[in-house]
Motif scaffolding. Structure first.
Motif, short mmCIF file in Angstrom:
data_model
loop_
_atom_site.label_atom_id
_atom_site.label_comp_id
_atom_site.label_asym_id
_atom_site.label_seq_id
_atom_site.Cartn_x
_atom_site.Cartn_y
_atom_site.Cartn_z
N ARG A 149 0.38 -25.79 39.79
CA ARG A 149 -0.99 -25.38 40.07
C ARG A 149 -1.79 -25.27 38.78
O ARG A 149 -1.37 -24.62 37.82
CB ARG A 149 -1.01 -24.04 40.80
CG ARG A 149 -2.41 -23.66 41.28
CD ARG A 149 -2.37 -22.61 42.36
NE ARG A 149 -3.63 -22.52 43.07
CZ ARG A 149 -3.79 -21.85 44.20
NH1 ARG A 149 -2.76 -21.23 44.75
NH2 ARG A 149 -4.96 -21.81 44.79
N LYS A 173 -4.64 -24.16 36.21
CA LYS A 173 -5.41 -22.95 35.93
C LYS A 173 -6.89 -23.28 36.01
O LYS A 173 -7.38 -24.13 35.27
CB LYS A 173 -5.06 -22.40 34.55
CG LYS A 173 -5.82 -21.14 34.18
CD LYS A 173 -5.33 -20.56 32.86
CE LYS A 173 -3.92 -20.01 33.01
NZ LYS A 173 -3.50 -19.29 31.78
N LYS A 196 -10.51 -22.85 35.19
CA LYS A 196 -11.27 -22.21 34.12
C LYS A 196 -12.77 -22.32 34.32
O LYS A 196 -13.56 -21.84 33.52
CB LYS A 196 -10.90 -22.83 32.77
CG LYS A 196 -9.43 -22.63 32.40
CD LYS A 196 -9.11 -23.18 31.04
CE LYS A 196 -7.66 -22.93 30.68
NZ LYS A 196 -7.31 -23.45 29.33
N ASP A 204 -6.61 -28.00 42.96
CA ASP A 204 -5.89 -27.29 41.89
C ASP A 204 -4.41 -27.65 41.76
O ASP A 204 -3.67 -26.94 41.07
CB ASP A 204 -6.01 -25.77 42.07
CG ASP A 204 -7.44 -25.28 42.00
OD1 ASP A 204 -8.27 -25.99 41.42
OD2 ASP A 204 -7.73 -24.20 42.54
N MET A 208 4.08 -24.02 29.93
CA MET A 208 3.29 -22.81 30.12
C MET A 208 2.51 -22.44 28.86
O MET A 208 1.43 -21.84 28.94
CB MET A 208 4.20 -21.65 30.53
CG MET A 208 4.97 -21.90 31.83
SD MET A 208 3.95 -22.48 33.22
CE MET A 208 2.90 -21.05 33.48
N ASP A 237 -1.26 -23.53 28.50
CA ASP A 237 -2.33 -22.79 29.19
C ASP A 237 -3.14 -23.71 30.11
O ASP A 237 -4.35 -23.58 30.23
CB ASP A 237 -3.25 -22.12 28.17
CG ASP A 237 -4.09 -21.00 28.80
OD1 ASP A 237 -3.58 -20.34 29.72
OD2 ASP A 237 -5.25 -20.81 28.38
N THR A 278 -0.82 -22.55 36.05
CA THR A 278 -0.52 -21.13 36.28
C THR A 278 0.86 -20.92 36.87
O THR A 278 1.39 -19.81 36.82
CB THR A 278 -1.56 -20.52 37.24
OG1 THR A 278 -1.51 -21.21 38.49
CG2 THR A 278 -2.95 -20.62 36.66
#
Length: 223
Positions: A18, A20, A22, A100, A117, A120, A123
């Protein structure tokens, strides 16, 4: 007496991750590359700008992950959109099919979760019982065919090699992966994968192998 088993020769593992979010509006598109020109702004300073119509539109999360060495597949759909607010003319543009979500892959045997991870960009990952669920390569390739939208990477395009050059009873040799160098006999061809028989101790074990990992062989092994 025949020993029938099944092994799989795949060199990539895929996971649904998924993204992230922003910004409002979902996965963002950027333009990379292209031609640039210099111009002078109103204050007389020299600036650089991209020439209209040049460069390549990419989805930002996909671009960042590929740049970090991950293989990425983002299913897309093509929809008609106005080119701009000043004209009624429309053009086909690519949009993410899944809100997403995208597929991230790396070679089997590796563990790149920490690196993934740290970027960034995502998620989390689809899983069960607190463990990631690996998406079967055959399913990912099926989705690539249906929802690639002409935006697949060269590596993903290679996955989709049809395998039509092989037919049952052909002799082939594996050129990469855990079975590198092994000679096999083709049993069946199904899309991008080949079912082949491997002789072990007088018996046969069937293997499902991507066709792009195989080349034609001869009874004498090419000698």
């Amino acid at each position: 007496m025949s020993m029938m088993g099944e092994i799989t020769a795949q060199d990539m593992q895929w996971f649904a991750c998924r993204v992230k979010r922003k910004q409002v509006g979902g996965i963002k598109t950027i333009r990379i590359g292209g031609e640039f020109e210099t111009f002078r702004d109103r204050q007389g300073r020299m600036r650089k700008r991209r020439v209209d119509g040049t460069g390549k539109a990419v989805f930002l999360p996909e671009h960042l992950l590929r740049r970090a060495g991950f293989e990425v597949f983002l299913p897309v759909k093509k929809v008609l959109r106005r080119k701009n607010r000043f004209t009624p003319e429309k053009a086909l543009v690519a949009q993410p099919l899944l809100v997403d979500w995208l597929f991230v892959g790396w070679p089997i045997g590796g563990s790149r979760w920490d690196h993934l991870m740290d970027l960034d960009v995502v998620t989390g990952v689809m899983g069960t019982g607190g463990r990631p669920v690996e998406i079967p390569s055959a399913r990912v390739m099926q989705l690539m065919r249906q929802w690639g939208g002409g935006m697949l990477s060269p590596e993903c395009e290679r996955y989709l090699k049809s395998g039509v050059e092989f037919k049952p009873n052909d002799l082939v040799r594996v050129i990469a992966g855990p079975l590198d160098g092994v000679r096999l006999r083709v049993v069946d061809v199904s899309g991008p994968t080949v079912k082949a028989a491997l002789d072990i101790l007088g018996g046969e074990i069937c293997a499902q192998i991507r066709s792009d990992l195989l080349i034609a062989d001869t009874p004498d092994g090419g000698k």
